[in-house]
Design a protein around this motif. Structure first.
Motif, PDB file in Angstrom:
ATOM      1  N   GLU A 121       0.826  -1.201   0.000  1.00  0.00           N
ATOM      2  CA  GLU A 121       0.000   0.000   0.000  1.00  0.00           C
ATOM      3  C   GLU A 121       0.866   1.259   0.000  1.00  0.00           C
ATOM      4  O   GLU A 121       0.500   2.280  -0.612  1.00  0.00           O
ATOM      5  CB  GLU A 121      -0.934  -0.009   1.208  1.00  0.00           C
ATOM      6  N   SER A 122       2.013   1.198   0.681  1.00  0.00           N
ATOM      7  CA  SER A 122       2.931   2.334   0.670  1.00  0.00           C
ATOM      8  C   SER A 122       3.393   2.625  -0.750  1.00  0.00           C
ATOM      9  O   SER A 122       3.416   3.783  -1.188  1.00  0.00           O
ATOM     10  CB  SER A 122       4.145   2.049   1.561  1.00  0.00           C
ATOM     11  N   MET A 123       3.768   1.571  -1.485  1.00  0.00           N
ATOM     12  CA  MET A 123       4.263   1.756  -2.843  1.00  0.00           C
ATOM     13  C   MET A 123       3.147   2.237  -3.765  1.00  0.00           C
ATOM     14  O   MET A 123       3.372   3.084  -4.635  1.00  0.00           O
ATOM     15  CB  MET A 123       4.857   0.438  -3.365  1.00  0.00           C
ATOM     16  N   ILE A 124       1.951   1.711  -3.582  1.00  0.00           N
ATOM     17  CA  ILE A 124       0.811   2.174  -4.389  1.00  0.00           C
ATOM     18  C   ILE A 124       0.557   3.653  -4.121  1.00  0.00           C
ATOM     19  O   ILE A 124       0.260   4.427  -5.031  1.00  0.00           O
ATOM     20  CB  ILE A 124      -0.448   1.333  -4.086  1.00  0.00           C
ATOM     21  N   GLY A 125       0.690   4.058  -2.861  1.00  0.00           N
ATOM     22  CA  GLY A 125       0.499   5.455  -2.511  1.00  0.00           C
ATOM     23  C   GLY A 125       1.534   6.358  -3.167  1.00  0.00           C
ATOM     24  O   GLY A 125       1.212   7.438  -3.656  1.00  0.00           O
ATOM     25  N   VAL A 126       2.787   5.920  -3.186  1.00  0.00           N
ATOM     26  CA  VAL A 126       3.849   6.702  -3.833  1.00  0.00           C
ATOM     27  C   VAL A 126       3.558   6.873  -5.318  1.00  0.00           C
ATOM     28  O   VAL A 126       3.669   7.977  -5.870  1.00  0.00           O
ATOM     29  CB  VAL A 126       5.213   6.010  -3.633  1.00  0.00           C
ATOM     30  N   LEU A 127       3.181   5.776  -5.961  1.00  0.00           N
ATOM     31  CA  LEU A 127       2.873   5.841  -7.392  1.00  0.00           C
ATOM     32  C   LEU A 127       1.601   6.640  -7.639  1.00  0.00           C
ATOM     33  O   LEU A 127       1.448   7.272  -8.693  1.00  0.00           O
ATOM     34  CB  LEU A 127       2.733   4.422  -7.954  1.00  0.00           C
ATOM     35  N   GLY A 128       0.692   6.618  -6.675  1.00  0.00           N
ATOM     36  CA  GLY A 128      -0.512   7.434  -6.795  1.00  0.00           C
ATOM     37  C   GLY A 128      -0.167   8.909  -6.793  1.00  0.00           C
ATOM     38  O   GLY A 128      -0.652   9.679  -7.620  1.00  0.00           O
ATOM     39  N   MET A 129       0.709   9.325  -5.863  1.00  0.00           N
ATOM     40  CA  MET A 129       1.121  10.720  -5.799  1.00  0.00           C
ATOM     41  C   MET A 129       1.907  11.143  -7.037  1.00  0.00           C
ATOM     42  O   MET A 129       1.938  12.309  -7.397  1.00  0.00           O
ATOM     43  CB  MET A 129       1.982  10.952  -4.553  1.00  0.00           C
ATOM     44  N   ALA A 130       2.544  10.170  -7.686  1.00  0.00           N
ATOM     45  CA  ALA A 130       3.302  10.462  -8.907  1.00  0.00           C
ATOM     46  C   ALA A 130       2.393  10.512 -10.129  1.00  0.00           C
ATOM     47  O   ALA A 130       2.853  10.857 -11.224  1.00  0.00           O
ATOM     48  CB  ALA A 130       4.385   9.409  -9.109  1.00  0.00           C
ATOM     49  N   GLY A 131       1.121  10.158  -9.951  1.00  0.00           N
ATOM     50  CA  GLY A 131       0.195  10.149 -11.081  1.00  0.00           C
ATOM     51  C   GLY A 131       0.566   9.101 -12.105  1.00  0.00           C
ATOM     52  O   GLY A 131       0.515   9.361 -13.318  1.00  0.00           O
ATOM     53  N   ASP A 132       0.936   7.910 -11.637  1.00  0.00           N
ATOM     54  CA  ASP A 132       1.383   6.823 -12.515  1.00  0.00           C
ATOM     55  C   ASP A 132       0.422   5.632 -12.406  1.00  0.00           C
ATOM     56  O   ASP A 132       0.712   4.656 -11.709  1.00  0.00           O
ATOM     57  CB  ASP A 132       2.798   6.396 -12.111  1.00  0.00           C
ATOM     58  N   PRO A 133      -0.729   5.698 -13.092  1.00  0.00           N
ATOM     59  CA  PRO A 133      -1.715   4.619 -12.990  1.00  0.00           C
ATOM     60  C   PRO A 133      -1.214   3.240 -13.420  1.00  0.00           C
ATOM     61  O   PRO A 133      -1.508   2.255 -12.722  1.00  0.00           O
ATOM     62  CB  PRO A 133      -2.864   5.091 -13.889  1.00  0.00           C
ATOM     63  N   PRO A 134      -0.458   3.105 -14.530  1.00  0.00           N
ATOM     64  CA  PRO A 134      -0.036   1.754 -14.945  1.00  0.00           C
ATOM     65  C   PRO A 134       0.768   1.039 -13.865  1.00  0.00           C
ATOM     66  O   PRO A 134       0.515  -0.132 -13.560  1.00  0.00           O
ATOM     67  CB  PRO A 134       0.801   2.017 -16.206  1.00  0.00           C
ATOM     68  N   ARG A 135       1.724   1.729 -13.275  1.00  0.00           N
ATOM     69  CA  ARG A 135       2.557   1.078 -12.270  1.00  0.00           C
ATOM     70  C   ARG A 135       1.798   0.875 -10.960  1.00  0.00           C
ATOM     71  O   ARG A 135       2.003  -0.119 -10.256  1.00  0.00           O
ATOM     72  CB  ARG A 135       3.822   1.900 -12.033  1.00  0.00           C
ATOM     73  N   ALA A 136       0.925   1.807 -10.620  1.00  0.00           N
ATOM     74  CA  ALA A 136       0.118   1.639  -9.414  1.00  0.00           C
ATOM     75  C   ALA A 136      -0.778   0.407  -9.547  1.00  0.00           C
ATOM     76  O   ALA A 136      -0.916  -0.380  -8.606  1.00  0.00           O
ATOM     77  CB  ALA A 136      -0.727   2.890  -9.162  1.00  0.00           C
ATOM     78  N   GLU A 137      -1.360   0.237 -10.720  1.00  0.00           N
ATOM     79  CA  GLU A 137      -2.205  -0.935 -10.970  1.00  0.00           C
ATOM     80  C   GLU A 137      -1.366  -2.217 -10.954  1.00  0.00           C
ATOM     81  O   GLU A 137      -1.833  -3.262 -10.489  1.00  0.00           O
ATOM     82  CB  GLU A 137      -2.913  -0.790 -12.315  1.00  0.00           C
TER      83      GLU A 137
END
Length: 287
Positions: free
Chosen positions: A142-158
């Motif tokens: 969840e921490s990593m998903i949050g970081v990618l969320g703040m970066a606006g990176d949907p492909p990697r967050a998914e």
């Protein structure tokens, strides 16, 4: 007959319980930091803050040890709050010399610090390291998903979201908040709103944090009617609003009012122009 516990045994049990409580409190504070970041970043912003996960006791000593993962995680959080991300990440290396094996809490704090500083490659490397060391739990993902969320990176967050599921972890509310932020900051409000449907399909109900993320996404996209609809749904679902919800609602109210006022001014100006044009046509004898 049961033998009475020795004072040393009671003391050890109390200290172990206190250590566990401190770890849980750290997790809550770290996740609250993420949620505040999710709702304050604009589509062109560079802020990145993620949650650090819950700590697991990994001190090589007993519960009497002064230096343990909980203490080091708190130190990392202090560095992170002070904007010293290098020092925060550096605590991981110092932990080994102190006889402490970094667990999910420390890796989560390091990922949080790197993500906030915009060091996405480092955050990714730390996430890979945590998984390789067997120190990644649900909160680490969840921490990593949050970081990618703040970066606006949907492909990697998914991608991390799917990896979380493949690892046997059930995504929690914070994972879905990260997805909402990722799609929203990438300018895809439709996909951000669909995360709510995905949450329902997984058999979960949206809590205050998911609703706040959705409302913030609607706000970013200028969808003020949608934001108001979400506020009503939140009330119907029994999700109690918090201080952040009230702040979002106030901001949306001001922006919505300004939008309506602007539309009314435009309509009035257009109406006046049409009336003037009609007067000219009449005077010219066309009508």
């Amino acid at each position: 007959a049961l033998q009475p516990q020795q004072p040393q045994q009671v003391s050890a049990a109390v200290m172990a319980a206190q250590h566990q409580l401190q770890q849980q409190q750290q997790q809550v504070r770290q996740r609250q930091q993420l949620l505040r970041s999710v709702h304050s970043v604009s589509p062109n912003g560079h802020s990145a803050r993620a949650t650090a996960g819950s700590s697991s006791s990994s001190s090589s000593g007993s519960s009497h040890s002064i230096i343990n993962e909980g203490v080091l995680s708190a130190l990392m959080m202090a560095y992170e709050r002070g904007g010293k991300w290098r020092e925060a990440v550096g605590v991981l290396a110092r932990a080994a010399s102190l006889g402490v094996a970094p667990g999910p809490g420390m890796f989560g704090a390091a990922i949080c610090a790197a993500g906030r500083a915009g060091q996405l490659a480092l955050a990714d490397a730390l996430f890979v390291q945590a998984r390789g060391a067997g120190a990644a739990d649900a909160s680490t993902y969840e921490s990593m998903i949050g970081v990618l969320g703040m970066a606006g990176d949907p492909p990697r967050a998914e991608l991390v979201f799917r990896a979380m599921q493949a690892a046997g972890h059930v995504p929690g509310e914070y994972a879905y908040c990260g997805l909402i932020a990722a799609h929203s900051l990438a300018g895809d409000a439709v996909s951000a709103m669909r995360v709510r449907q995905r949450l329902a399909a997984a058999g979960c109900s949206a809590g205050v944090h998911v609703y706040n993320a959705l409302i913030a996404a609607a706000d970013r996209a200028g969808l003020y009617d949608k934001a108001l609809e979400l506020l009503r749904s939140m009330r119907r679902d029994g999700a109690a609003p918090d201080a952040l919800t009230q702040q979002l609602a106030a901001d949306i109210g001001r922006k919505g009012a300004a939008t309506v006022e602007g539309q009314q001014i435009t309509a009035a100006a257009l109406s006046a122009a049409m009336a003037a044009a009609g007067t000219l046509l009449i005077r010219s004898g066309v009508f």
